[in-house]
Scaffold this active site. Sequence first.
Site, short mmCIF file in Angstrom:
data_model
loop_
_atom_site.label_atom_id
_atom_site.label_comp_id
_atom_site.label_asym_id
_atom_site.label_seq_id
_atom_site.Cartn_x
_atom_site.Cartn_y
_atom_site.Cartn_z
N MET A 239 40.80 -36.52 4.21
CA MET A 239 41.97 -35.89 3.61
C MET A 239 42.64 -36.89 2.68
SD MET A 239 45.21 -34.15 5.54
CE MET A 239 46.54 -33.38 4.62
N LEU A 240 43.03 -36.41 1.50
CA LEU A 240 43.67 -37.28 0.52
C LEU A 240 44.63 -36.49 -0.36
CD1 LEU A 240 43.89 -40.03 -1.02
CD2 LEU A 240 42.02 -39.21 -2.48
N ILE A 241 45.84 -37.00 -0.47
CA ILE A 241 46.77 -36.56 -1.52
C ILE A 241 46.77 -37.66 -2.57
CG2 ILE A 241 49.15 -36.02 -2.13
CD1 ILE A 241 47.87 -33.84 -0.46
N GLU A 274 38.24 -36.20 12.67
CA GLU A 274 37.24 -37.25 12.80
C GLU A 274 37.85 -38.61 12.46
OE1 GLU A 274 32.99 -38.61 10.74
OE2 GLU A 274 33.78 -36.61 10.40
#
EC number: 2.3.1.48
Length: 421
Positions: A239-241, A274
């Site tokens: 996940m990345l913003i 994960e």
Amino acid sequence: MNEVDNSILSAFEDNDIERRFVADCNEVIHFKLVRSQDDIESEEVEFQPEMSHQVFGKTEKIFGYNDLKIDMYYTAGWLRTYINISFKEKIDPSVIGLPADNVIEILSKFLEHDYFENIDLFVNSLKEESKFKPSGSLIDSISVNENGCKNIYEVYHVHVSNTDNNFFEGYYQRLQRFLIWYIDGASFVDVDDDRWNYFIMYEKYTTKENESAYAVTGLTTVYEYYAYPNNKRPRISQMLILPPFQNQGLAVHLMNSMYKFYSTDKNVIDITVEDPTDGCQAIRDFIDLCRCENLPCFSNENLKKGYKKEIENELREKFQIHKKQARRIYEILLLRTINKANEEEYKNYRIQVKNRLNAPFQKMNSTMRRMNYTFKPDEVKEVAVLQKPEVRFNTLKNLYDELEKQYEHVLERFENRAVSV
């Protein structure tokens, strides 16, 4: 993957070669998400990597250039790429018998082949930004007030079944390249595997020409594991913003959008993460606190009764929360009720949490007994050190202290929340 050897660096100590010709990758690389020609010259939209060892090696250095600058610009929607490498001076290989690093060759392993090296052609491609439309299905729309302005963000779910996979594969290859600059141990996804699901957030904005356009904001990938007999267990992978959009609560919105998407799927048993980073775990904790705080099982009276199996069953059935996360939420909410000035109450809480943390050590006791029959004495001795009372005590204390810090941090954000889910 290239890397500046430490022995080479040490050889530069007596002269100015290291100072002049060894660059820190994280300082010389400059990213931009470009919406208009004005952004080309603007430093306000510029951002830099947090790490570069997955591209340039563990030293995160580039050798052979004086005053090096690497510009990597992306159109905000299509992610068409421009690369420019500039420097004042390039080292003469005859000076120390080493050539300068081939920067473009190193970067090309992590880029699509059709990038621009001509800035005019890149600027010309901006004319087509308003034609970009996100792949997949719109699943959520969020309005965020920032500096008195209302910004609209949309989240799209993408799966091979709801998109043109030929287009999306190329697009996602460009998008996921950002992961290696911000997530340690980042891995790339095989888009052809139909168990992968993608949740991509975009800012929907209006151009100077009064046309609607999209700027990619962030992403999360989810792999759906099979669970007997006809169920599944989605697991959040990465996940990345992106940095220009961070510190606005968008990661909470993105993860919550994913949760809402799966909430109507009765085949989902629970959702896990994960190897979550501390930041990702904090986001997960915050969302689950918001969802669970008013459940009867978490009333002050019920919290004092201790952790019950019924709690994890209820959280799994209502919110698809895994049992380990359910226990974590229970401990956070219980800490919220604890009066630390009451020594006995606070001690009982610490003992309860440490008993859970101690469970793996207890399991290791039986493992040690088996090892005595199957392992060499020196191998058994190495593991036995961990079982010494003083080692176990210090380990549990450190584990608990770190955990309480995490809990307190999440509770502080929870009590002062500006973002609701």
